[in-house]
Design a protein around this motif. Structure first.
Motif, PDB file in Angstrom:
ATOM      1  N   ILE A 212     -22.367  66.110  18.490  1.00 31.73           N
ATOM      2  CA  ILE A 212     -22.756  67.932  17.396  1.00 31.73           C
ATOM      3  C   ILE A 212     -24.348  67.666  16.561  1.00 31.73           C
ATOM      4  N   TRP A 213     -24.132  66.408  16.887  1.00 32.80           N
ATOM      5  CA  TRP A 213     -25.610  66.063  15.893  1.00 32.80           C
ATOM      6  C   TRP A 213     -26.460  65.961  17.017  1.00 32.80           C
ATOM      7  N   ASN A 214     -26.885  65.355  18.444  1.00 32.21           N
ATOM      8  CA  ASN A 214     -27.305  65.464  19.328  1.00 32.21           C
ATOM      9  C   ASN A 214     -27.838  67.361  19.959  1.00 32.21           C
ATOM     10  N   ILE A 215     -26.792  68.259  20.014  1.00 33.01           N
ATOM     11  CA  ILE A 215     -26.984  69.356  20.214  1.00 33.01           C
ATOM     12  C   ILE A 215     -27.491  70.196  19.209  1.00 33.01           C
ATOM     13  N   ALA A 216     -27.226  69.501  17.544  1.00 38.61           N
ATOM     14  CA  ALA A 216     -28.500  70.566  16.427  1.00 38.61           C
ATOM     15  C   ALA A 216     -29.497  69.823  16.664  1.00 38.61           C
TER      16      ALA A 216
ATOM     17  N   ARG B  37     -10.947  76.157  16.036  1.00 38.50           N
ATOM     18  CA  ARG B  37      -9.784  75.930  16.411  1.00 38.50           C
ATOM     19  C   ARG B  37      -9.751  74.285  15.837  1.00 38.50           C
ATOM     20  N   CYS B  38     -11.042  73.967  16.689  1.00 35.65           N
ATOM     21  CA  CYS B  38     -11.092  72.235  16.739  1.00 35.65           C
ATOM     22  C   CYS B  38     -11.637  71.929  15.197  1.00 35.65           C
ATOM     23  N   PHE B  39     -12.446  72.526  14.818  1.00 40.60           N
ATOM     24  CA  PHE B  39     -13.608  72.814  13.325  1.00 40.60           C
ATOM     25  C   PHE B  39     -12.867  72.315  12.359  1.00 40.60           C
TER      26      PHE B  39
ATOM     27  N   MET C 134     -17.577  69.460   7.788  1.00 36.86           N
ATOM     28  CA  MET C 134     -18.015  68.478   7.639  1.00 36.86           C
ATOM     29  C   MET C 134     -17.612  68.754   5.777  1.00 36.86           C
ATOM     30  N   GLY C 135     -17.318  69.353   4.692  1.00 34.50           N
ATOM     31  CA  GLY C 135     -17.235  69.160   3.868  1.00 34.50           C
ATOM     32  C   GLY C 135     -15.904  69.067   4.098  1.00 34.50           C
ATOM     33  N   LYS C 136     -14.561  69.656   4.401  1.00 34.81           N
ATOM     34  CA  LYS C 136     -13.988  68.967   4.185  1.00 34.81           C
ATOM     35  C   LYS C 136     -13.579  67.117   4.759  1.00 34.81           C
ATOM     36  N   ALA C 137     -13.982  66.977   5.850  1.00 32.24           N
ATOM     37  CA  ALA C 137     -13.995  65.140   5.933  1.00 32.24           C
ATOM     38  C   ALA C 137     -15.096  64.734   4.902  1.00 32.24           C
ATOM     39  N   ASP C 138     -15.490  64.601   4.744  1.00 28.86           N
ATOM     40  CA  ASP C 138     -15.827  63.763   3.301  1.00 28.86           C
ATOM     41  C   ASP C 138     -14.979  63.138   2.407  1.00 28.86           C
TER      42      ASP C 138
ATOM     43  N   PHE D 153     -22.700  76.636  15.848  1.00 29.89           N
ATOM     44  CA  PHE D 153     -21.571  76.135  15.352  1.00 29.89           C
ATOM     45  C   PHE D 153     -21.856  76.189  13.854  1.00 29.89           C
ATOM     46  N   PRO D 154     -22.713  76.192  13.246  1.00 32.75           N
ATOM     47  CA  PRO D 154     -22.357  76.901  11.975  1.00 32.75           C
ATOM     48  C   PRO D 154     -22.097  78.347  12.214  1.00 32.75           C
ATOM     49  N   SER D 155     -21.866  79.207  12.810  1.00 33.22           N
ATOM     50  CA  SER D 155     -20.830  80.459  12.583  1.00 33.22           C
ATOM     51  C   SER D 155     -19.224  80.363  12.752  1.00 33.22           C
ATOM     52  N   LEU D 156     -19.080  79.043  13.619  1.00 31.31           N
ATOM     53  CA  LEU D 156     -17.579  78.844  14.221  1.00 31.31           C
ATOM     54  C   LEU D 156     -17.061  78.016  12.910  1.00 31.31           C
ATOM     55  N   GLY D 157     -17.723  77.186  12.256  1.00 33.00           N
ATOM     56  CA  GLY D 157     -17.012  76.657  10.798  1.00 33.00           C
ATOM     57  C   GLY D 157     -16.999  74.699  10.533  1.00 33.00           C
ATOM     58  N   ILE D 158     -18.270  74.834  11.194  1.00 36.09           N
ATOM     59  CA  ILE D 158     -18.902  73.337  11.149  1.00 36.09           C
ATOM     60  C   ILE D 158     -19.426  72.763   9.861  1.00 36.09           C
ATOM     61  N   PHE D 159     -19.681  73.941   8.521  1.00 40.39           N
ATOM     62  CA  PHE D 159     -20.361  72.941   8.100  1.00 40.39           C
ATOM     63  C   PHE D 159     -18.825  72.678   6.708  1.00 40.39           C
ATOM     64  N   GLU D 160     -17.964  73.441   6.792  1.00 43.55           N
ATOM     65  CA  GLU D 160     -16.747  73.637   6.527  1.00 43.55           C
ATOM     66  C   GLU D 160     -16.170  72.609   6.943  1.00 43.55           C
TER      67      GLU D 160
END
Length: 91
Positions: A61-65, A41-43, A83-87, A74-81
């Protein structure tokens, strides 16, 4: 320099958080299924809000990665989507 757990503790101690999409509160969730749902939900909601907390979230997130590069959570929970929307170029 403060560790992520110290920042999380400061976040909780600074006030009673009322944000249902708070990344730090989600990360502190003990129930794994609730934690995953809250992080997803956060992502989903992060790109829709203009919030200074996002700088801390992205740093966390960067430190965890960097410390857990093979962790698929994180990838499975939608982090890449997220970040793409935040660009701003993608708007």
């Amino acid at each position: 320099m403060e560790s992520q757990s110290q920042k999380d503790s400061l976040h909780r101690a600074s006030s009673e958080c009322t944000n249902p999409s708070c990344f730090f509160c989600s990360m502190n969730e003990q129930d794994l299924s609730l934690r995953k749902a809250k992080l997803a939900r956060c992502f989903r909601e992060m790109p829709q809000r203009d919030d200074q907390e996002h700088v801390l979230v992205l740093r966390g997130i960067w430190n965890i990665a960097m410390t857990q590069p093979d962790d698929p959570e994180f990838p499975s929970l939608g982090i890449f989507e997220c970040m793409g929307k935040a660009d701003p170029k993608s708007r």
